[in-house]
Design an enzyme around this catalytic site. Sequence first.
Site, PDB file in Angstrom:
ATOM      1  N   GLY A 198      20.447 -25.958  52.451  1.00  0.00           N
ATOM      2  CA  GLY A 198      21.894 -25.335  53.999  1.00  0.00           C
ATOM      3  C   GLY A 198      21.887 -23.569  52.914  1.00  0.00           C
ATOM      4  O   GLY A 198      22.259 -22.621  53.417  1.00  0.00           O
ATOM      5  N   ASP A 199      20.763 -23.681  51.800  1.00  0.00           N
ATOM      6  CA  ASP A 199      21.211 -22.189  51.837  1.00  0.00           C
ATOM      7  C   ASP A 199      19.301 -21.948  51.317  1.00  0.00           C
ATOM      8  O   ASP A 199      18.060 -22.774  51.474  1.00  0.00           O
ATOM      9  CB  ASP A 199      21.473 -22.151  50.287  1.00  0.00           C
ATOM     10  CG  ASP A 199      21.995 -20.555  50.128  1.00  0.00           C
ATOM     11  OD1 ASP A 199      21.677 -19.451  50.657  1.00  0.00           O
ATOM     12  OD2 ASP A 199      23.054 -20.515  49.825  1.00  0.00           O
ATOM     13  N   ASP A 200      18.405 -21.247  50.257  1.00  0.00           N
ATOM     14  CA  ASP A 200      17.540 -20.571  49.565  1.00  0.00           C
ATOM     15  C   ASP A 200      17.103 -22.422  49.928  1.00  0.00           C
ATOM     16  O   ASP A 200      17.787 -23.078  49.010  1.00  0.00           O
ATOM     17  CB  ASP A 200      17.378 -19.880  48.962  1.00  0.00           C
ATOM     18  CG  ASP A 200      17.987 -18.462  49.182  1.00  0.00           C
ATOM     19  OD1 ASP A 200      17.543 -17.799  50.292  1.00  0.00           O
ATOM     20  OD2 ASP A 200      18.622 -18.004  48.527  1.00  0.00           O
TER      21      ASP A 200
END
Length: 472
Positions: free
Chosen positions: A250-252
Amino acid sequence: MRRSFTLVDLLLVFVLFCDVLWLISGDLHCKWGNADDIRPHSVTITEFGAVGDGVTLNTKAFQNAIFYLNSFADKGGAKLFVPAGRWLTGSFDLISHLTLWLDKDAVILGSTNSDDWPVVDALPSYGRGRELPGGRHRSLIYGRNLTDVVITGDNGTIDGQGSIWWTWFKTETLNYTRPHLVELMNSSGIVISNLTFINSPFWTIHPVYCSTVVIQNVTIRAPLDSPNTDGIDPDSSDDVCIEDCFISTGDDLIAIKSGWDEYGISYGRPCRNITIRRLVGQTRSSAGIAIGSEMSGGVSEVHAENLLFYGSHTGIRIKTSPGRGGYVRNIHVSNVTLIDVKVAIMFTGRYGEHPDGHYDPEAFPIIEQITFEDVRGDNINYAGTLEGIEVDSFRDICLSNITLNVTSESPWKCSYIEGYSESVSPEICEPLREKISPDHYSNCYHLSSSLLNSRYQNRAAHGHGKEMILLT
């Protein structure tokens, strides 16, 4: 029309992609450490009363096993074997000269009781918890001041059961920053390989203040809407090699960091000599590889190659802000394939997010000598959003052999940026339109020798005597 790709399709494309590069690049693998080294002493977690039913809490069993194995640290080290089963546990510490080995059907489960994740001090380079003032919950698997640690297995799984943490975060009911799945501090000689990591409460793998770290053949997964579930975040660390990984979070997917504003400047430990190879992944909201935004101790000598990102917001991103200080320099990214990505390359000079009000707004970061080569993309919304800082332009940005199939009529947005380009489609923005010439090679970090040679040969062919002498 937006095309749909299955994961199998993408992996097949990437295998073919890497096979070609293999012929060009040769045998490129991390050279440090060996997860297959035999430890002379070995125990199984069940010898210490652990029960793999997914219900019994086994924190004490892990702690007692590792305490016992510590007596073998000076005798060649030891291995803790985790067999098939579902092993529920709270946070536990590792020791030096240890191999933590998970069987194929072994699953280490993070407890859903926050009391089983003790609160520890904030990192000195951050000055506070990343999300909230004060301390932070300790990671599920934790270690500090260690050497020679291997976390590996036969593709066993470490599951943070992070959904309860994501709910607490979204409802603002937490008192401290969420924990990582694995965090190693002030340690060296680390190998993490051949495992699957899922559903981390926060960042998944976080080596901080570490040296000589290898992360190989790991899969990291979390729902695409899970908050801040970064995959791998090398932080104020050096000599880190990441290769042959699949990450969907859900992120980098990978975020390279080195401290936050005045605390990172004061701590002064850069992140450098970072190698990333053969990475495949997806992130709907963030970047395949990000640098920052916490980069106040400096980031340099980053080499990333043979990358495939699909269905993602951004391919490669540099994030910083006035107040960060520090630098990002000597970055080389090459052989990148992007499919269904909103922005191929993004620089953000005003990211914001400060730990407190004590930062110096005139501590401007230095962003220089960033090279992108051999990037191709299909169904890309925007080729690049490259935004520096008005009083602090990003300089010596070099783009070579970039071909992007872009859907927007305004493919590039550039401000406060300086550099050069060669063979970029769609046409690059004005600040980067000057062609890369031999006079610029020292400005373009690690520019490929093939481009350098072709440019010299072209000049030689036009009768420049000095270049003819160089070629002979």
